[in-house]
Design a protein around this motif. Structure first.
Motif, PDB file in Angstrom:
ATOM      1  N   LEU A 260     -52.004 -19.016   1.432  1.00 29.28           N
ATOM      2  CA  LEU A 260     -52.924 -17.903   1.222  1.00 29.28           C
ATOM      3  C   LEU A 260     -53.948 -18.311   0.178  1.00 29.28           C
ATOM      4  O   LEU A 260     -53.597 -18.670  -0.939  1.00 29.28           O
ATOM      5  N   HIS A 261     -55.212 -18.256   0.561  1.00 30.32           N
ATOM      6  CA  HIS A 261     -56.316 -18.541  -0.354  1.00 30.32           C
ATOM      7  C   HIS A 261     -56.925 -17.207  -0.781  1.00 30.32           C
ATOM      8  O   HIS A 261     -57.274 -16.377   0.071  1.00 30.32           O
TER       9      HIS A 261
ATOM     10  N   VAL B 132     -52.621  -8.982   2.018  1.00 30.01           N
ATOM     11  CA  VAL B 132     -51.933 -10.085   2.689  1.00 30.01           C
ATOM     12  C   VAL B 132     -50.740 -10.545   1.864  1.00 30.01           C
ATOM     13  O   VAL B 132     -49.646 -10.798   2.398  1.00 30.01           O
ATOM     14  N   GLY B 133     -50.931 -10.663   0.551  1.00 29.89           N
ATOM     15  CA  GLY B 133     -49.820 -11.039  -0.311  1.00 29.89           C
ATOM     16  C   GLY B 133     -48.678 -10.050  -0.216  1.00 29.89           C
ATOM     17  O   GLY B 133     -47.505 -10.439  -0.167  1.00 29.89           O
ATOM     18  N   LEU B 134     -49.002  -8.760  -0.166  1.00 29.00           N
ATOM     19  CA  LEU B 134     -47.970  -7.736  -0.060  1.00 29.00           C
ATOM     20  C   LEU B 134     -47.220  -7.855   1.264  1.00 29.00           C
ATOM     21  O   LEU B 134     -45.994  -7.733   1.298  1.00 29.00           O
TER      22      LEU B 134
ATOM     23  N   ASP C 261     -51.795 -24.125  13.207  1.00 25.44           N
ATOM     24  CA  ASP C 261     -53.125 -24.608  12.832  1.00 25.44           C
ATOM     25  C   ASP C 261     -54.176 -23.500  12.831  1.00 25.44           C
ATOM     26  O   ASP C 261     -55.372 -23.780  12.777  1.00 25.44           O
ATOM     27  N   TYR C 262     -53.745 -22.251  12.884  1.00 24.86           N
ATOM     28  CA  TYR C 262     -54.690 -21.159  12.732  1.00 24.86           C
ATOM     29  C   TYR C 262     -55.133 -21.067  11.278  1.00 24.86           C
ATOM     30  O   TYR C 262     -54.327 -21.233  10.347  1.00 24.86           O
ATOM     31  N   CYS C 263     -56.424 -20.780  11.106  1.00 26.98           N
ATOM     32  CA  CYS C 263     -56.985 -20.526   9.785  1.00 26.98           C
ATOM     33  C   CYS C 263     -57.780 -19.238   9.929  1.00 26.98           C
ATOM     34  O   CYS C 263     -58.850 -19.220  10.548  1.00 26.98           O
ATOM     35  N   LEU C 264     -57.245 -18.151   9.382  1.00 27.35           N
ATOM     36  CA  LEU C 264     -57.771 -16.822   9.650  1.00 27.35           C
ATOM     37  C   LEU C 264     -58.352 -16.163   8.406  1.00 27.35           C
ATOM     38  O   LEU C 264     -57.849 -16.366   7.295  1.00 27.35           O
ATOM     39  N   CYS C 265     -59.389 -15.359   8.622  1.00 26.38           N
ATOM     40  CA  CYS C 265     -59.957 -14.549   7.557  1.00 26.38           C
ATOM     41  C   CYS C 265     -59.963 -13.091   8.000  1.00 26.38           C
ATOM     42  O   CYS C 265     -59.589 -12.777   9.123  1.00 26.38           O
ATOM     43  N   GLN C 266     -60.374 -12.205   7.087  1.00 24.14           N
ATOM     44  CA  GLN C 266     -60.363 -10.758   7.274  1.00 24.14           C
ATOM     45  C   GLN C 266     -58.918 -10.246   7.218  1.00 24.14           C
ATOM     46  O   GLN C 266     -58.092 -10.547   8.076  1.00 24.14           O
ATOM     47  N   SER C 267     -58.632  -9.482   6.189  1.00 27.77           N
ATOM     48  CA  SER C 267     -57.253  -9.082   5.908  1.00 27.77           C
ATOM     49  C   SER C 267     -56.600  -8.327   7.057  1.00 27.77           C
ATOM     50  O   SER C 267     -55.414  -8.533   7.341  1.00 27.77           O
TER      51      SER C 267
ATOM     52  N   GLY D 263     -53.017  -0.859   0.375  1.00 32.35           N
ATOM     53  CA  GLY D 263     -53.755  -1.882  -0.356  1.00 32.35           C
ATOM     54  C   GLY D 263     -55.141  -1.441  -0.799  1.00 32.35           C
ATOM     55  O   GLY D 263     -55.818  -2.164  -1.544  1.00 32.35           O
ATOM     56  N   ILE D 264     -55.561  -0.282  -0.344  1.00 31.83           N
ATOM     57  CA  ILE D 264     -56.800   0.330  -0.833  1.00 31.83           C
ATOM     58  C   ILE D 264     -56.462   1.428  -1.840  1.00 31.83           C
ATOM     59  O   ILE D 264     -56.943   1.436  -2.975  1.00 31.83           O
ATOM     60  N   ALA D 265     -55.591   2.336  -1.426  1.00 34.26           N
ATOM     61  CA  ALA D 265     -55.233   3.480  -2.267  1.00 34.26           C
ATOM     62  C   ALA D 265     -54.591   3.052  -3.589  1.00 34.26           C
ATOM     63  O   ALA D 265     -54.720   3.745  -4.604  1.00 34.26           O
TER      64      ALA D 265
END
Length: 211
Positions: free
Chosen positions: A6-7, A18-20, A64-70, A166-168
């Motif tokens: 996780l970056h 994502v960490g949660l 080998d997936y590298c994904l963005c957007q939570s 993760g927003i609230a």
């Protein structure tokens, strides 16, 4: 060696989501701190991983997936781990609806108000007040939608709960009191009681480590 890397940055709400998810799954992961102040997210090496120059990014060494957007990453992890994806396609679709809803006024209101409180950004007074009112309106809507529900979708926690929490969860840092939103507070408590839960201050380290 951990399957996932996780970056991100510990202060980022989307990275926290994502960490949660990984903590709740009990999934080991390597954490790479991205120094936003130094512009690391705009460096060529990072842009190869995320063309938008944003955090978070999740790398999967097995696929080998590298994904963005939570929200996309949460959806992916639900498939890969078999957890928090809902009991069927209908619940997954409902969860995605919640994620897209949360990316609107709830995110704008809470994250921007928090950014002002913490000194990350500066807004004119009228804009700051508009952001705050947006947050309060979204929380009021969430409170209404939670009436009679323990979870956002179905009878158990899903990626919808992780995403919206993760927003609230950043409302206190934004100086927003959740006391008037009784259903939201009860739901927050249920999320925080899940095994493996880590709050916004303890979920992610402030440097690159094997978590």
């Amino acid at each position: 060696m951990a399957r996932y890397t996780l970056h991100g940055i510990f202060a980022s709400g989307p990275t926290y989501k994502v960490g949660l998810m990984l903590r709740l799954n009990g999934t080991p992961f390597h954490y790479e701190h991205v120094d936003l102040r130094a512009g690391a997210h705009k460096a060529d090496a990072f842009l190869v991983k995320n063309r938008y120059g944003q955090v978070p990014v999740l790398e999967d060494s097995q696929t080998d997936y590298c994904l963005c957007q939570s929200s996309v990453i949460l959806d992916y992890l639900a498939d890969e781990t078999g957890q928090f994806g809902g009991k069927d396609r209908g619940e997954r679709l409902r969860a995605r609806e919640w994620q897209l809803w949360g990316a609107g006024s709830l995110t704008t209101g809470i994250y921007r108000t928090r950014a002002l409180k913490l000194g990350f950004f500066k807004f004119p007074e009228q804009v700051a007040e508009a952001n705050l009112q947006t947050a309060l309106s979204a929380l009021k809507e969430l409170n209404t939608l939670l009436e009679g529900r323990d979870w956002l979708v179905g009878k158990g926690a899903t990626i919808a709960d992780i995403d919206i929490y993760g927003i609230a969860a950043y409302a206190p840092q934004a100086g927003i009191d959740l006391h008037p939103f009784g259903n939201v507070r009860k739901w927050v408590a249920r999320v925080e009681a899940l095994p493996g839960f880590k709050d916004v201050n303890t979920c992610l380290p402030q440097a690159s480590v094997q978590a």
